[in-house]
Design a protein around this motif. Structure first.
Motif, short mmCIF file in Angstrom:
data_model
loop_
_atom_site.label_atom_id
_atom_site.label_comp_id
_atom_site.label_asym_id
_atom_site.label_seq_id
_atom_site.Cartn_x
_atom_site.Cartn_y
_atom_site.Cartn_z
N LYS A 184 -0.82 5.05 -1.14
CA LYS A 184 -1.47 4.50 0.06
C LYS A 184 -2.80 3.83 -0.31
O LYS A 184 -3.13 2.76 0.21
N ALA A 185 -3.57 4.47 -1.19
CA ALA A 185 -4.87 3.90 -1.59
C ALA A 185 -4.69 2.55 -2.27
O ALA A 185 -5.43 1.60 -1.99
N LEU A 186 -3.72 2.45 -3.17
CA LEU A 186 -3.47 1.18 -3.85
C LEU A 186 -3.02 0.11 -2.85
O LEU A 186 -3.49 -1.03 -2.89
N TYR A 187 -2.12 0.47 -1.97
CA TYR A 187 -1.62 -0.46 -0.97
C TYR A 187 -2.77 -0.98 -0.10
O TYR A 187 -2.93 -2.20 0.08
N HIS A 188 -3.59 -0.08 0.42
CA HIS A 188 -4.70 -0.49 1.28
C HIS A 188 -5.74 -1.29 0.52
O HIS A 188 -6.29 -2.26 1.05
N LYS A 189 -6.02 -0.92 -0.73
CA LYS A 189 -6.97 -1.68 -1.53
C LYS A 189 -6.44 -3.09 -1.77
O LYS A 189 -7.19 -4.07 -1.70
N ALA A 190 -5.14 -3.21 -2.04
CA ALA A 190 -4.55 -4.54 -2.24
C ALA A 190 -4.73 -5.41 -1.01
O ALA A 190 -5.13 -6.57 -1.11
N LEU A 191 -4.47 -4.85 0.17
CA LEU A 191 -4.61 -5.63 1.40
C LEU A 191 -6.06 -5.96 1.71
O LEU A 191 -6.37 -7.06 2.19
N GLU A 192 -6.97 -5.04 1.40
CA GLU A 192 -8.41 -5.26 1.63
C GLU A 192 -8.98 -6.35 0.74
O GLU A 192 -9.98 -6.98 1.09
N THR A 193 -8.36 -6.56 -0.43
CA THR A 193 -8.93 -7.48 -1.42
C THR A 193 -8.11 -8.75 -1.60
O THR A 193 -8.17 -9.39 -2.64
N GLY A 194 -7.35 -9.11 -0.58
CA GLY A 194 -6.68 -10.40 -0.60
C GLY A 194 -5.18 -10.38 -0.80
O GLY A 194 -4.54 -11.42 -0.79
N GLY A 195 -4.60 -9.19 -0.98
CA GLY A 195 -3.15 -9.10 -1.10
C GLY A 195 -2.49 -9.12 0.26
O GLY A 195 -3.16 -9.10 1.29
N ARG A 196 -1.15 -9.18 0.27
CA ARG A 196 -0.45 -9.13 1.55
C ARG A 196 0.73 -8.17 1.48
O ARG A 196 1.32 -7.95 0.41
N CYS A 197 1.06 -7.61 2.62
CA CYS A 197 2.08 -6.58 2.74
C CYS A 197 3.48 -7.12 2.47
O CYS A 197 3.85 -8.18 2.96
N GLU A 198 4.26 -6.35 1.71
CA GLU A 198 5.68 -6.61 1.51
C GLU A 198 6.49 -5.37 1.88
O GLU A 198 7.70 -5.35 1.68
N GLY A 199 5.83 -4.32 2.36
CA GLY A 199 6.49 -3.08 2.76
C GLY A 199 5.50 -1.94 2.76
O GLY A 199 4.96 -1.56 1.72
N GLN A 200 5.24 -1.39 3.94
CA GLN A 200 4.24 -0.33 4.08
C GLN A 200 4.64 0.92 3.30
O GLN A 200 5.81 1.14 3.01
N PRO A 201 3.65 1.78 2.96
CA PRO A 201 3.93 3.02 2.25
C PRO A 201 4.93 3.89 3.02
O PRO A 201 4.84 4.00 4.24
N GLY A 202 5.85 4.49 2.27
CA GLY A 202 6.80 5.40 2.91
C GLY A 202 7.86 5.86 1.93
O GLY A 202 7.99 5.34 0.82
N ASP A 203 8.62 6.85 2.36
CA ASP A 203 9.71 7.38 1.56
C ASP A 203 10.87 6.39 1.57
O ASP A 203 11.28 5.93 2.64
N ARG A 204 11.37 6.07 0.41
CA ARG A 204 12.48 5.13 0.30
C ARG A 204 13.80 5.84 -0.02
O ARG A 204 14.79 5.22 -0.29
N GLY A 205 13.77 7.17 -0.02
CA GLY A 205 14.97 7.95 -0.30
C GLY A 205 14.92 8.61 -1.65
O GLY A 205 14.29 8.12 -2.59
N ASN A 206 15.55 9.76 -1.75
CA ASN A 206 15.63 10.53 -3.00
C ASN A 206 14.27 10.84 -3.60
O ASN A 206 14.12 10.91 -4.82
N GLY A 207 13.25 11.01 -2.76
CA GLY A 207 11.92 11.37 -3.24
C GLY A 207 11.12 10.21 -3.79
O GLY A 207 10.05 10.41 -4.36
N PHE A 208 11.62 8.98 -3.65
CA PHE A 208 10.91 7.79 -4.13
C PHE A 208 10.01 7.30 -3.02
O PHE A 208 10.46 6.80 -1.99
N TYR A 209 8.69 7.46 -3.19
CA TYR A 209 7.69 7.07 -2.21
C TYR A 209 7.02 5.80 -2.73
O TYR A 209 6.53 5.78 -3.87
N ALA A 210 7.01 4.74 -1.93
CA ALA A 210 6.52 3.46 -2.44
C ALA A 210 5.90 2.60 -1.36
O ALA A 210 6.14 2.78 -0.17
N ALA A 211 5.11 1.65 -1.81
CA ALA A 211 4.55 0.59 -0.98
C ALA A 211 4.67 -0.70 -1.77
O ALA A 211 4.56 -0.71 -2.99
#
Length: 128
Positions: free
Chosen positions: A82-109
């Motif tokens: 979550k911290a990396l995702y939010h830092k990316a958006l704060e510093t000029g990046g753009r969202c391609e998928g919010q943080p969350g569980d993607r299945g089988n314990g794989f948590y990603a943003a």
């Protein structure tokens, strides 16, 4: 398995600032500072860890984001994802998928850097 990954950069200084800020969230630093003169910068936890680098293309053509290419950043915990995702958006990046569980314990943003390169921050929360 991988020694390092490299992505192209058009504005080396601006993209370096983006990655300095992003990687500070997971205590990753520049291991090869590079410069506009040298045309590259490399980050890693230390000199023996897998590195992430940006570079001006050798052929002098503009750098472009690859269709289907993505670099994944191991974050360790959902909080750091979550911290990396939010830092990316704060510093000029753009969202391609919010943080969350993607299945089988794989948590990603998923996000893109300011030049359009796709990245992912992830961690495993359970053993599948």
């Amino acid at each position: 398995m991988l020694g390092y990954i490299t992505i192209g950069a058009n504005d080396l200084d601006a993209l370096s600032e983006f990655y300095d800020s992003l990687f500070a969230e997971i205590n990753v630093k520049r291991i090869m500072p590079g410069s506009e003169e040298h045309g590259y910068v490399v980050w890693a936890k230390d000199e023996t860890a897998t590195g992430f680098s940006i570079i001006r293309p050798f052929n002098g053509e503009p750098a472009t984001a690859g269709n289907g290419n993505m670099a994944a950043i191991s974050a360790g915990t959902p909080e750091l994802v979550k911290a990396l995702y939010h830092k990316a958006l704060e510093t000029g990046g753009r969202c391609e998928g919010q943080p969350g569980d993607r299945g089988n314990g794989f948590y990603a943003a998923y996000f893109r850097d300011p030049e359009g390169n796709k990245l992912n921050a992830y961690c495993m929360t359970t053993n599948p």
